[in-house]
Design a protein around this motif. Sequence first.
Motif, PDB file in Angstrom:
ATOM      1  N   HIS A  81       0.877  -0.835  -0.046  1.00 42.90           N
ATOM      2  CA  HIS A  81       0.158   0.041   0.089  1.00 42.90           C
ATOM      3  C   HIS A  81       1.177   0.784   0.035  1.00 42.90           C
ATOM      4  O   HIS A  81       1.889   1.782   1.210  1.00 42.90           O
ATOM      5  N   LEU A  82       0.625   2.392  -0.805  1.00 42.00           N
ATOM      6  CA  LEU A  82       2.267   3.705  -0.994  1.00 42.00           C
ATOM      7  C   LEU A  82       0.621   4.404  -0.861  1.00 42.00           C
ATOM      8  O   LEU A  82       0.003   4.500  -1.503  1.00 42.00           O
ATOM      9  N   GLY A  83       1.763   4.913  -0.010  1.00 35.62           N
ATOM     10  CA  GLY A  83       0.998   6.593   0.632  1.00 35.62           C
ATOM     11  C   GLY A  83       2.003   7.845   0.212  1.00 35.62           C
ATOM     12  O   GLY A  83       3.053   7.490   0.315  1.00 35.62           O
ATOM     13  N   GLN A  84       1.357   7.791  -0.873  1.00 40.18           N
ATOM     14  CA  GLN A  84       2.614   9.013  -1.742  1.00 40.18           C
ATOM     15  C   GLN A  84       2.248  10.737  -1.811  1.00 40.18           C
ATOM     16  O   GLN A  84       0.976  11.192  -2.460  1.00 40.18           O
ATOM     17  N   VAL A  85       2.586  11.173  -1.252  1.00 37.54           N
ATOM     18  CA  VAL A  85       2.462  12.551  -1.911  1.00 37.54           C
ATOM     19  C   VAL A  85       2.177  13.108  -2.633  1.00 37.54           C
ATOM     20  O   VAL A  85       2.898  13.031  -3.520  1.00 37.54           O
ATOM     21  N   MET A  86       0.847  13.570  -2.431  1.00 42.17           N
ATOM     22  CA  MET A  86       0.836  14.058  -4.652  1.00 42.17           C
ATOM     23  C   MET A  86       1.843  15.441  -4.697  1.00 42.17           C
ATOM     24  O   MET A  86       2.607  16.029  -4.306  1.00 42.17           O
ATOM     25  N   SER A  87       2.014  15.318  -6.628  1.00 41.94           N
ATOM     26  CA  SER A  87       2.973  16.305  -6.930  1.00 41.94           C
ATOM     27  C   SER A  87       2.508  17.113  -8.304  1.00 41.94           C
ATOM     28  O   SER A  87       1.153  16.222  -8.527  1.00 41.94           O
ATOM     29  N   ARG A  88       2.848  18.232  -8.785  1.00 42.73           N
ATOM     30  CA  ARG A  88       1.991  18.749  -9.761  1.00 42.73           C
ATOM     31  C   ARG A  88       2.842  17.709 -11.241  1.00 42.73           C
ATOM     32  O   ARG A  88       3.489  16.928 -11.347  1.00 42.73           O
ATOM     33  N   GLY A  89       1.310  18.065 -12.269  1.00 46.87           N
ATOM     34  CA  GLY A  89       1.625  17.596 -13.195  1.00 46.87           C
ATOM     35  C   GLY A  89       2.230  16.136 -13.769  1.00 46.87           C
ATOM     36  O   GLY A  89       0.963  16.210 -13.068  1.00 46.87           O
ATOM     37  N   GLU A  90       2.603  15.481 -14.492  1.00 51.41           N
ATOM     38  CA  GLU A  90       2.853  13.904 -14.552  1.00 51.41           C
ATOM     39  C   GLU A  90       3.501  13.233 -13.749  1.00 51.41           C
ATOM     40  O   GLU A  90       3.213  11.792 -14.509  1.00 51.41           O
ATOM     41  N   ARG A  91       4.145  13.531 -12.641  1.00 55.91           N
ATOM     42  CA  ARG A  91       5.269  13.319 -11.933  1.00 55.91           C
ATOM     43  C   ARG A  91       4.331  11.913 -11.676  1.00 55.91           C
ATOM     44  O   ARG A  91       4.443  11.267 -11.242  1.00 55.91           O
ATOM     45  N   MET A  92       2.693  12.808 -11.033  1.00 57.48           N
ATOM     46  CA  MET A  92       1.623  11.607 -10.069  1.00 57.48           C
ATOM     47  C   MET A  92       1.350  10.298 -10.886  1.00 57.48           C
ATOM     48  O   MET A  92       1.243   9.220 -10.326  1.00 57.48           O
ATOM     49  N   ASP A  93       0.975  10.798 -12.111  1.00 57.38           N
ATOM     50  CA  ASP A  93       0.631   9.889 -13.005  1.00 57.38           C
ATOM     51  C   ASP A  93       1.945   8.552 -13.695  1.00 57.38           C
ATOM     52  O   ASP A  93       1.643   7.108 -13.537  1.00 57.38           O
ATOM     53  N   TYR A  94       3.162   9.672 -13.331  1.00 63.70           N
ATOM     54  CA  TYR A  94       4.282   7.649 -13.895  1.00 63.70           C
ATOM     55  C   TYR A  94       3.991   7.180 -12.380  1.00 63.70           C
ATOM     56  O   TYR A  94       4.450   6.353 -12.446  1.00 63.70           O
ATOM     57  N   ALA A  95       4.356   8.380 -11.155  1.00 60.23           N
ATOM     58  CA  ALA A  95       4.382   7.626 -10.417  1.00 60.23           C
ATOM     59  C   ALA A  95       3.683   6.162  -9.884  1.00 60.23           C
ATOM     60  O   ALA A  95       3.197   4.825  -9.643  1.00 60.23           O
ATOM     61  N   ILE A  96       2.408   6.834 -10.310  1.00 64.07           N
ATOM     62  CA  ILE A  96       1.122   5.295 -10.485  1.00 64.07           C
ATOM     63  C   ILE A  96       1.238   4.556 -11.336  1.00 64.07           C
ATOM     64  O   ILE A  96       0.747   3.350 -11.254  1.00 64.07           O
ATOM     65  N   GLN A  97       1.013   5.109 -12.358  1.00 64.86           N
ATOM     66  CA  GLN A  97       1.541   4.023 -13.081  1.00 64.86           C
ATOM     67  C   GLN A  97       2.889   3.199 -13.168  1.00 64.86           C
ATOM     68  O   GLN A  97       2.325   1.564 -13.439  1.00 64.86           O
ATOM     69  N   LYS A  98       4.408   3.333 -12.579  1.00 61.15           N
ATOM     70  CA  LYS A  98       5.167   2.420 -12.200  1.00 61.15           C
ATOM     71  C   LYS A  98       4.661   2.032 -11.075  1.00 61.15           C
ATOM     72  O   LYS A  98       5.052   0.692 -10.422  1.00 61.15           O
ATOM     73  N   ALA A  99       3.827   2.368 -10.203  1.00 64.97           N
ATOM     74  CA  ALA A  99       3.929   1.725  -9.390  1.00 64.97           C
ATOM     75  C   ALA A  99       3.331  -0.183  -9.093  1.00 64.97           C
ATOM     76  O   ALA A  99       2.860  -1.613  -9.051  1.00 64.97           O
ATOM     77  N   THR A 100       2.094   0.518 -10.225  1.00 69.44           N
ATOM     78  CA  THR A 100       1.019  -0.435 -11.213  1.00 69.44           C
ATOM     79  C   THR A 100       1.869  -1.718 -11.289  1.00 69.44           C
ATOM     80  O   THR A 100       1.950  -3.028 -11.474  1.00 69.44           O
ATOM     81  N   GLU A 101       3.309  -1.039 -12.225  1.00 68.97           N
ATOM     82  CA  GLU A 101       3.219  -1.766 -12.697  1.00 68.97           C
ATOM     83  C   GLU A 101       4.636  -3.182 -11.599  1.00 68.97           C
ATOM     84  O   GLU A 101       4.973  -4.156 -12.645  1.00 68.97           O
ATOM     85  N   LEU A 102       4.578  -2.556 -10.922  1.00 69.74           N
ATOM     86  CA  LEU A 102       5.429  -2.979  -9.857  1.00 69.74           C
ATOM     87  C   LEU A 102       4.732  -3.689  -8.691  1.00 69.74           C
ATOM     88  O   LEU A 102       5.471  -3.979  -7.507  1.00 69.74           O
ATOM     89  N   GLY A 103       3.235  -4.211  -9.022  1.00 71.40           N
ATOM     90  CA  GLY A 103       2.287  -5.125  -8.456  1.00 71.40           C
ATOM     91  C   GLY A 103       1.849  -3.821  -7.220  1.00 71.40           C
ATOM     92  O   GLY A 103       1.180  -4.471  -5.893  1.00 71.40           O
ATOM     93  N   ILE A 104       2.165  -2.574  -7.198  1.00 73.02           N
ATOM     94  CA  ILE A 104       1.271  -2.079  -5.830  1.00 73.02           C
ATOM     95  C   ILE A 104       0.011  -2.840  -5.307  1.00 73.02           C
ATOM     96  O   ILE A 104      -0.904  -2.707  -6.659  1.00 73.02           O
TER      97      ILE A 104
END
Length: 251
Positions: A81-104
């Motif tokens: 379970h990832l608790g990710q402080v939100m960031s601007r622009g596409e950075r949050m999108d990138y974190a969600i995409q890659k975390a999903t690929e890594l099994g989150i």
Amino acid sequence: MRTPRLYTPQPLPLGQTIELEAAAGHYVGKVLRMQEKQEVILFNDTGTQVSAHISNISKKIVRVLISAQLKAPKASLLYTHLGQVMSRGERMDYAIQKATELGINEITPLYSSRCEVKLDHQRQIKRLAHWQQIAISACEQSGRIDVPLIHTPQALSTWLENTSAEVKLVLHPHETRPLEAQKAPLSCALLVGPEGGFTLEEVEQAHAEGYTGLSLGPRILRTETAPIAALTLLQYVWGDLSPRLTEIQDK
């Protein structure tokens, strides 16, 4: 062309014809320009994965005939379970995409003292739907069948007080413990801060709630890079990137 994998929330009964949702139908017909009789792979929230063939395709409707049940890929033994402080622009999108690929398994966007993102109610609804679609697309691409849950954004203090896991980690260099020295857990909560990092008070609050510091080495990573590095490490030591645990899971 590799057989496309598509998520659908509807049941997938063998031998029956179903109509794809508008977005999936557009992707099949307009983006991939697929034709009748071509194959697609479908999966849903119940852990079902099937092979299907396009039976009818038009400008607005794509129907497929479900032909065979496929073996569903196994999820990681480690529930994260990832608790990710939100960031601007596409950075949050990138974190969600890659975390999903890594099994989150779950992601909770967070507000903290140094968080630069402010969302009103309507923008929050739109961003939540956008992030969930990013997770779905990442599952389609990566071969996952279990779509992670994206929670409504909440305050850091709320997440700290209400999130439970066998091991709780905060990306912070203080009070760290080697992962290899700890017994492999079945669940892990991972907390990642904003670009400016957590305040001392926030770190102390995390420690008070049972969080241990996790350091990723001498370099300072960006907020969207840090969860990817941390999740890779966690999956290697405790999850399905570990050679030892992969052998156990395959038996």
